[in-house]
Design a protein around this motif. Structure first.
Motif, PDB file in Angstrom:
ATOM      1  N   PHE A 120       2.562   1.618  -3.419  1.00 10.03           N
ATOM      2  CA  PHE A 120       1.587   2.097  -4.403  1.00 10.03           C
ATOM      3  C   PHE A 120       1.312   3.580  -4.212  1.00 10.03           C
ATOM      4  O   PHE A 120       1.176   4.330  -5.175  1.00 10.03           O
ATOM      5  CB  PHE A 120       0.282   1.317  -4.286  1.00 10.03           C
ATOM      6  N   HIS A 121       1.220   3.996  -2.974  1.00 12.93           N
ATOM      7  CA  HIS A 121       0.974   5.400  -2.673  1.00 12.93           C
ATOM      8  C   HIS A 121       2.094   6.267  -3.262  1.00 12.93           C
ATOM      9  O   HIS A 121       1.829   7.306  -3.868  1.00 12.93           O
ATOM     10  CB  HIS A 121       0.883   5.597  -1.160  1.00 12.93           C
ATOM     11  N   SER A 167      -6.612  -1.676  -0.250  1.00 15.86           N
ATOM     12  CA  SER A 167      -5.585  -1.702   0.783  1.00 15.86           C
ATOM     13  C   SER A 167      -6.170  -2.097   2.137  1.00 15.86           C
ATOM     14  O   SER A 167      -7.377  -2.075   2.351  1.00 15.86           O
ATOM     15  CB  SER A 167      -4.905  -0.347   0.872  1.00 15.86           C
ATOM     16  N   THR A 173       0.830  -1.202   0.000  1.00 11.42           N
ATOM     17  CA  THR A 173       0.000   0.000   0.000  1.00 11.42           C
ATOM     18  C   THR A 173       0.867   1.256   0.000  1.00 11.42           C
ATOM     19  O   THR A 173       0.611   2.201  -0.754  1.00 11.42           O
ATOM     20  CB  THR A 173      -0.933   0.001   1.225  1.00 11.42           C
ATOM     21  N   ILE A 232       1.773   6.259  -7.130  1.00  9.77           N
ATOM     22  CA  ILE A 232       0.618   7.068  -7.546  1.00  9.77           C
ATOM     23  C   ILE A 232       0.948   8.556  -7.416  1.00  9.77           C
ATOM     24  O   ILE A 232       0.613   9.348  -8.304  1.00  9.77           O
ATOM     25  CB  ILE A 232      -0.640   6.687  -6.739  1.00  9.77           C
ATOM     26  N   TYR A 255      -5.391   0.405  -5.477  1.00  2.00           N
ATOM     27  CA  TYR A 255      -5.034   1.017  -4.173  1.00  2.00           C
ATOM     28  C   TYR A 255      -6.201   0.978  -3.209  1.00  2.00           C
ATOM     29  O   TYR A 255      -6.010   0.894  -1.998  1.00  2.00           O
ATOM     30  CB  TYR A 255      -4.565   2.447  -4.428  1.00  2.00           C
ATOM     31  N   SER A 256      -7.402   1.006  -3.734  1.00  2.00           N
ATOM     32  CA  SER A 256      -8.584   0.996  -2.868  1.00  2.00           C
ATOM     33  C   SER A 256      -8.762  -0.350  -2.145  1.00  2.00           C
ATOM     34  O   SER A 256      -9.535  -0.451  -1.207  1.00  2.00           O
ATOM     35  CB  SER A 256      -9.837   1.328  -3.667  1.00  2.00           C
ATOM     36  N   MET A 299      -4.436   2.005 -11.168  1.00  2.00           N
ATOM     37  CA  MET A 299      -3.659   1.920  -9.930  1.00  2.00           C
ATOM     38  C   MET A 299      -4.460   2.413  -8.735  1.00  2.00           C
ATOM     39  O   MET A 299      -4.391   1.833  -7.652  1.00  2.00           O
ATOM     40  CB  MET A 299      -2.366   2.709 -10.062  1.00  2.00           C
ATOM     41  N   VAL A 300      -5.235   3.464  -8.922  1.00  2.00           N
ATOM     42  CA  VAL A 300      -6.066   3.972  -7.833  1.00  2.00           C
ATOM     43  C   VAL A 300      -7.129   2.941  -7.453  1.00  2.00           C
ATOM     44  O   VAL A 300      -7.437   2.753  -6.273  1.00  2.00           O
ATOM     45  CB  VAL A 300      -6.696   5.329  -8.212  1.00  2.00           C
TER      46      VAL A 300
END
Length: 69
Positions: free
Chosen positions: A14-15, A65, A11, A18, A62-63, A58-59
């Motif tokens: 990825f953050h 997580s 996570t 992003i 990411y959700s 990607m978002v």
């Protein structure tokens, strides 16, 4: 059956990616207006067109997580 979720370290990575992609996309969009070279403008336009769907995907990932909001 089992729902896959991102681990905490995934996570955070990825953050970071992003954030980098968002900054890069913003810079490409803003630079299109001040660039006079047609080849560079076309390259920036291509970057925007390819980065937008990738960033959206990607978002979405990411959700999934483990973080609590």
């Amino acid at each position: 059956m089992f729902e896959k979720k991102l681990a905490l370290h995934e996570t955070m990575e990825f953050h970071e990616v992003i954030n980098f992609m968002t900054t890069s996309l913003l810079k490409s969009k803003l630079s299109q207006g001040v660039v006079f070279d047609d080849d560079l403008r076309a390259l920036l336009n291509k970057n925007v067109k390819l980065s937008t769907p990738a960033l959206t995907a990607m978002v979405k990932l990411y959700s999934k997580s483990e973080l609590e909001y």
